[in-house]
Design a protein around this motif. Structure first.
Motif, mmCIF file in Angstrom:
data_model
loop_
_atom_site.group_PDB
_atom_site.id
_atom_site.type_symbol
_atom_site.label_atom_id
_atom_site.label_comp_id
_atom_site.label_asym_id
_atom_site.label_seq_id
_atom_site.Cartn_x
_atom_site.Cartn_y
_atom_site.Cartn_z
ATOM 1 N N GLU A 112 0.840 -1.198 0.000
ATOM 2 C CA GLU A 112 0.000 0.000 0.000
ATOM 3 C C GLU A 112 0.872 1.244 0.000
ATOM 4 O O GLU A 112 1.842 1.353 0.759
ATOM 5 N N ILE A 113 0.495 2.190 -0.851
ATOM 6 C CA ILE A 113 1.197 3.457 -0.952
ATOM 7 C C ILE A 113 0.193 4.581 -0.767
ATOM 8 O O ILE A 113 -0.908 4.537 -1.323
ATOM 9 N N VAL A 165 -0.427 8.578 -1.368
ATOM 10 C CA VAL A 165 0.133 9.580 -2.271
ATOM 11 C C VAL A 165 -0.541 10.932 -2.086
ATOM 12 O O VAL A 165 -1.723 11.021 -1.764
ATOM 13 N N TYR A 200 4.345 9.688 -10.399
ATOM 14 C CA TYR A 200 3.258 8.709 -10.473
ATOM 15 C C TYR A 200 3.136 8.122 -11.879
ATOM 16 O O TYR A 200 2.926 6.916 -12.038
ATOM 17 N N TRP A 210 0.203 -4.864 -10.002
ATOM 18 C CA TRP A 210 -0.644 -3.757 -9.557
ATOM 19 C C TRP A 210 -1.928 -4.238 -8.885
ATOM 20 O O TRP A 210 -2.497 -3.525 -8.049
ATOM 21 N N VAL A 256 -3.543 2.131 -3.669
ATOM 22 C CA VAL A 256 -3.134 3.533 -3.594
ATOM 23 C C VAL A 256 -4.165 4.277 -2.751
ATOM 24 O O VAL A 256 -5.352 4.296 -3.085
ATOM 25 N N ILE A 265 -5.065 11.740 -9.336
ATOM 26 C CA ILE A 265 -4.316 10.513 -9.053
ATOM 27 C C ILE A 265 -4.761 9.386 -9.971
ATOM 28 O O ILE A 265 -3.932 8.619 -10.487
ATOM 29 N N PHE A 306 -2.230 7.393 -12.578
ATOM 30 C CA PHE A 306 -2.007 5.952 -12.469
ATOM 31 C C PHE A 306 -2.809 5.157 -13.505
ATOM 32 O O PHE A 306 -3.013 3.958 -13.340
ATOM 33 N N ILE A 308 -7.534 2.147 -6.115
ATOM 34 C CA ILE A 308 -7.313 3.518 -5.654
ATOM 35 C C ILE A 308 -8.430 3.875 -4.679
ATOM 36 O O ILE A 308 -9.608 3.803 -5.016
#
Length: 219
Positions: free
Chosen positions: A24-25, A27, A37, A47, A52, A72, A76, A84
């Motif tokens: 997990e990121i 941003v 990104y 992925w 995200v 975002i 991405f 996301i």
């Protein structure tokens, strides 16, 4: 800078997948990290095993040109299969939407693998604006997310109502990256690295909590 940091983040996400099956990121929005990104989204990562999460969000719908989530998702777009997680819901205010946003983190079992932060010319990061209503909660509470109302300025624009991750959510990340570009922000950064009140320059809270963060500047 974007390519180099994408290398570092990709490696950390792969490590997270290896250790925990998922990575997990978190941003941040804004123009500075966009190239990062887009570069990262082109990497051959698994992925479908990465989520995200936004660091913060203006309290506007995804159809707004000021929506961080919309930006975002666009950045991405090439990351096929990625999840996301936005922070905006249909509540009238961030305070009213707080319970719904907090529910996203109810099953959180591990720190973020990566958090990407930026910094404004007023010394804010995430949506921790100087002297904002709710800033103390963002810095001091054990909650992972909080609502904030900033003092209106040229930097905030009209959208003073925000949802943001707290220091508690960010500080235990396995990797924290702070991206800064331009000479003006470098001057602000040098001030923020000096002793002083966190309320005046809230980014100092991150420096105090995680002196090992990746601090990245490019002209």
């Amino acid at each position: 800078m974007a390519a180099r940091i994408a290398d570092l983040i990709a490696a950390q996400l792969q490590l997270g997948q290896y250790q925990n099956l998922m990575a997990e990121i978190a941003v941040s929005g804004g123009t500075t990290p966009r190239a990062l990104y887009e570069n990262l989204a082109c990497r051959a990562l698994e992925w479908e095993k990465i989520r995200v999460t936004l660091v913060d969000e203006r309290w506007v719908g995804i159809d707004s040109p000021r929506s961080n989530e919309a930006a975002i998702r666009k950045a991405f777009a090439k990351a096929t299969g990625v999840t996301i997680a936005g922070l905006y819901n249909n509540a009238e205010t961030p305070q009213a939407g707080l319970v719904g946003c907090a529910a996203m983190f109810a099953d959180r079992r591990q720190p973020f693998d990566v958090v990407v932060l930026g910094m404004g010319e007023d010394g804010h990061t995430a949506s921790w604006f100087p002297h904002a209503e709710g800033l103390s909660d963002a810095i001091e509470s054990d909650a992972l997310i909080c609502a904030i109302r900033a003092i209106k300025s040229d930097i905030t624009g009209e959208e003073v109502d925000r949802m943001t991750l707290t220091l508690s959510a960010i500080r235990d990340a396995k990797m924290i990256v702070l991206l800064v570009t331009g000479q003006t922000k470098r001057t602000v950064l040098e001030r923020a690295l000096q002793p002083g009140p966190i309320d005046d320059m809230p980014v100092r809270a991150v420096f105090h909590a995680r002196p090992d963060l990746w601090l990245c500047w490019a002209p």
